[in-house]
Design a protein around this motif. Structure first.
Motif, mmCIF file in Angstrom:
data_model
loop_
_atom_site.group_PDB
_atom_site.id
_atom_site.type_symbol
_atom_site.label_atom_id
_atom_site.label_comp_id
_atom_site.label_asym_id
_atom_site.label_seq_id
_atom_site.Cartn_x
_atom_site.Cartn_y
_atom_site.Cartn_z
ATOM 1 N N TYR A 290 3.849 1.702 7.063
ATOM 2 C CA TYR A 290 2.884 2.039 6.011
ATOM 3 C C TYR A 290 2.918 3.550 5.798
ATOM 4 O O TYR A 290 3.703 4.047 5.006
ATOM 5 N N ASP A 291 2.122 4.293 6.560
ATOM 6 C CA ASP A 291 2.013 5.729 6.314
ATOM 7 C C ASP A 291 2.710 6.579 7.376
ATOM 8 O O ASP A 291 2.694 7.798 7.286
ATOM 9 N N ALA B 108 0.789 -1.241 0.000
ATOM 10 C CA ALA B 108 0.000 0.000 0.000
ATOM 11 C C ALA B 108 0.816 1.284 0.000
ATOM 12 O O ALA B 108 0.239 2.359 0.113
ATOM 13 N N THR B 109 2.142 1.208 -0.119
ATOM 14 C CA THR B 109 2.938 2.434 -0.214
ATOM 15 C C THR B 109 3.840 2.414 -1.442
ATOM 16 O O THR B 109 3.798 3.327 -2.273
ATOM 17 N N LEU C 119 4.817 13.447 2.384
ATOM 18 C CA LEU C 119 3.409 13.585 2.775
ATOM 19 C C LEU C 119 3.298 14.092 4.212
ATOM 20 O O LEU C 119 2.484 14.976 4.507
#
Lengths: 403, 388
Positions: free
Chosen positions: B374-375, B135-136, B150
């Motif tokens: 992940y984020d 997912a990244t 980000l």
């Protein structure tokens, strides 16, 4: 604001072709669910059956309550962009071809925060419509679109990596003899295709002139497929196999295997021949500029999934064709492989079948929609959708229910 | 919360660095083993006298700390492998200290090191974690540059930080690095240079990014009296904190796990932020430094930009910070990046920092941050150290 799509640039014969690359394909088993949803155009994530928490990234157990039952459910597609970046330097060969590349953090209305590809018309703080798309590796990825349509939004270079819009592209329609083939050829021209080559086998037999440039093509004849590929292979960006050979008959109506052989020849060996001959050239051109080769469309009877009453023996050839699409997906990436499972056709071979039936216009519209949306698994017609819904719910019950 | 037992009677000694290189044809085993050899030599020990081993690395291939015991000929009775990236140094320190306190080991070697080849970083990033691969990485393959871009964008919009604010951190660290012969970055950096650098992943530009390199850092943990008997100067551990996946419901990371535990950090040490002489934060990107200033209590949330505008972060300044130059100017040797601030703080408190020495440094705060699973970074850690 997105600029309109520029016309195809004439290729420079001295420059090496841009390689057909794809982003990284490796995923966990759970994350492959995103591809299954994206292929159908669904915006669905795992939702916990016990506590209803929406999961992202895909998980094996619920991040709130640790339950293991995480069915994929359609969720609200709204979101808010929390942060954005434009990547100018990437270590990955595919993205190096495509920088600058925009991505962002989007908080879904349904809860989780997603890293997502950003359409150029979406900025930080903006509302977004979220989509799951298949990327060039065939995996499902998040894309944030502007909340409302913007001018030329389909021309966004990142969005075009996820779609197979026929605009400006050159299309091969393998069989223009049927009303279905002709309708598809016409719809491609209407959608702004850069050209349509429409195949007609055995041209000495009378035929209604189809839209596009008529070419000699007989998928049951290896020589014909070779000649066509040699002449046109470097110019085809989308293949649409319109053979769609559906014939009635079961064990009791057919005394020999002659018809079954003929069906296998047309429905399975035909496209296999074409894939073996044209596939390498098509795949090699899959990174070739703004109008790269991008898609292969197989029109297959829904009988390939669940045999249909009155047409049972025909189903085996279509099941083989379904199987071929899986092979094409495994071996022809970064091309998109669109499998359109079609219900009973509104043609002379379905005179005894009551409606609803698929008309040439509705089939052409479904294929165009599938290409423009970048889908890989579509059904055409209410019957096909009904069969798919039942099969998705429970394959074994569905097979026995129709037996 | 249960009252925590102090780390009294335990010291960390012999901050050791195997000089970093941009690329290396050696393996992580070689780098970590070389650091162990250096530690043993400096302590006057035979390697087999080391009965505790703690390792962090990203590039050991199929090996863990277990394989290293055989490779390096050790028979430890206490072994740990800490896969926490930038948080690993402090976590190693606090675990080793408890093992020594409890008598599970007498001398623990804490080691972190990685090698770096031309394709090491891309290959590490492409398979960094399951969530990153799922997912990244497929979203531009920008690696940590993209993830921190980000977080930086979100932070700038939330708190009004400007690129100049981040530049002040990078410029001060480069000034510090010029006094550290081990730093790979040798050229002065001005704010103009910083602002003019090319964008990598907006708003992260070239000088916001650490340079991956090869290297190893290490130290020993033992009883204070043992260190004294061996003639080694140590540092005391006044307090430590560690947190993983802190604030999981924050939609975007504007604070790290430190903010959950910072009252405990100062209460256990019996100190306040104003009494800290030297601060070594984890600096893979300047936005994370600014978050640490806030989350570790040097200023309020959102006041990071003002803080860097009103403080001098150089060695001679009113807030000596990342005195060796930090990863931004020394280089990021993989997991050793999680040790860099710790060994520098140990040198400061033992008055062995050479050109980067802050006069009269008696207390230091070191913080770690790691693992963009992940984020966001999942691991946070911090320690307050004092001269023995």
């Amino acid at each position: 604001m997105t600029a309109p799509l520029p016309p195809r640039e004439p290729s420079d014969p001295l420059a090496p072709m841009r390689a057909a690359l794809a982003p990284q394909h490796a995923r966990s088993r759970a994350a492959v669910g995103l591809a299954a949803m994206a292929a159908r155009g669904r915006f669905a994530l795992q939702v916990c059956a016990e506590c209803a928490a929406v999961q992202y990234p895909p998980r094996d157990l619920c991040h709130r309550c640790l339950a293991a039952d995480l069915p994929w459910r359609d969720i609200q597609d709204g979101g808010t962009v929390l942060a954005a970046t434009t990547t100018r330097i990437s270590g990955d060969p595919y993205f190096r071809q495509h920088t600058p590349w925009r991505s962002g953090l989007v908080q879904l209305d349904a809860g989780p925060t997603c890293v997502a590809h950003l359409h150029r018309d979406v900025g930080t703080g903006a509302r977004a419509r979220m989509r799951l798309h298949l990327d060039k590796s065939g995996q499902g990825v998040m894309l944030a679109l502007p909340a409302k349509d913007t001018p030329n939004m389909d021309a966004d270079p990142q969005l075009r990596e996820f779609t197979a819009d026929p605009r400006g592209r050159r299309i091969l329609v393998t069989d223009g003899r049927s009303a279905f083939g002709r309708a598809i050829a016409q719809s491609m021209l209407d959608a702004g295709a850069g050209g349509v080559f429409t195949g007609i086998a055995e041209q000495w037999k009378p035929f209604t002139p189809p839209p596009g440039a008529v070419i000699d093509l007989d998928l049951t004849d290896t020589g014909s497929v070779h000649r066509m590929s040699a002449e046109f292979g470097g110019r085809i960006d989308i293949v649409i196999d319109t053979t769609l050979h559906i014939r009635p008959g079961g064990l009791l109506e057919r005394g020999t295997t002659i018809d079954a052989r003929e069906e296998m020849e047309r429905v399975y060996f035909g496209p296999l021949r074409l894939a073996q001959c044209l596939g390498p050239a098509l795949r090699a051109r899959a990174g070739d500029g703004t109008h790269a080769a991008c898609a292969w469309v197989s029109l297959i009877s829904i009988a390939g999934l669940v045999p249909q009453d009155g047409y049972r023996l025909n189903a085996a050839a279509h099941a083989a064709a379904v199987s071929l699409t899986h092979t094409l997906r495994a071996e022809l990436r970064p091309l998109k492989i669109l499998a359109a499972l079609v219900g009973p056709l509104d043609d002379a071979w379905h005179q005894h079948v009551p409606p609803p039936k698929v008309t040439p216009a509705s089939l052409a519209a479904a294929v165009l929609r599938g290409l423009k949306s970048g889908l890989e698994d579509i059904t055409v017609g209410d019957i096909a959708q009904d069969v798919m819904d039942r099969w998705t719910d429970h394959p074994a019950i569905t097979l026995r229910h129709t037996a | 919360m249960t009252r925590r037992i102090s780390y009294e009677g335990v010291v960390a000694v012999l901050p050791t660095t195997i000089p970093y290189t941009r690329y290396s044809i050696q393996t992580a085993q070689w780098w970590i083993g070389s650091a162990l050899r250096e530690l043993a030599k400096s302590a006057g020990l035979q390697p087999r006298e080391i009965d505790g081993l703690c390792v962090s690395s990203f590039t050991l291939g199929a090996d863990t700390a277990v394989g290293l015991t055989q490779h390096l000929g050790l028979s430890p009775r206490w072994l740990d492998h800490i896969p926490m990236g930038g948080a690993c140094g402090i976590v190693a320190l606090r675990r080793a200290a408890r093992a020594v306190q409890a008598g599970d080991a007498d001398i623990v070697a804490c080691l972190a090191g990685d090698t770096n080849g031309p394709d090491s970083f891309r290959s590490l990033v492409s398979g960094f974690s399951r969530f990153a691969a799922d997912a990244t990485y497929p979203y531009g393959a920008a690696g940590p540059n993209g993830s921190f871009a980000l977080l930086t964008d979100a932070y700038m919009r939330s708190y009004g930080a400007t690129r100049e604010d981040f530049g002040r951190i990078c410029v001060a660290q480069r000034a510090n690095a010029l006094r550290n012969p081990q730093a790979l970055m040798k050229r002065p950096l001005t704010l103009e240079d910083y602002m003019a650098a090319r964008m990598i992943s907006d708003p992260v530009a070239l000088f916001d990014c650490v340079m991956p390199c090869a290297g190893a850092d290490a130290f020993l943990v033992m009883r204070e009296e043992a260190a004294r008997a061996m003639g080694l100067r140590g540092v005391r551990i006044l307090s430590t904190i560690e947190r993983h996946n802190g604030f999981p419901d924050d939609p975007v990371q504007l604070r790290g796990g430190w903010a959950m535990d910072v009252p405990d950090l100062y209460a256990m040490a019996g100190l306040t932020p104003g009494t800290i002489d030297v601060v070594e934060t984890y600096d893979d990107y300047p936005v994370i430094v600014m978050m640490q200033f806030e989350d570790l209590g040097f200023c309020g949330k959102g006041e990071g930009p003002d803080f860097v505008r009103s403080h001098d972060l150089t060695i001679g300044g009113d807030f000596p910070h990342n005195t060796g130059g930090g990863q931004l100017s020394v280089g990021q040797a993989g997991a050793a990046g999680g040790y860099l601030g710790l060994v520098e703080a140990m040198r400061q408190l033992t008055n062995t920092a050479g050109g980067t020495q802050v006069a009269g440094a008696r207390t230091a705060l070191v913080s770690g941050f790691g693992m963009i699973n992940y984020d966001r970074g999942l691991c946070s850690s911090a320690a307050i150290l004092a001269a023995a």
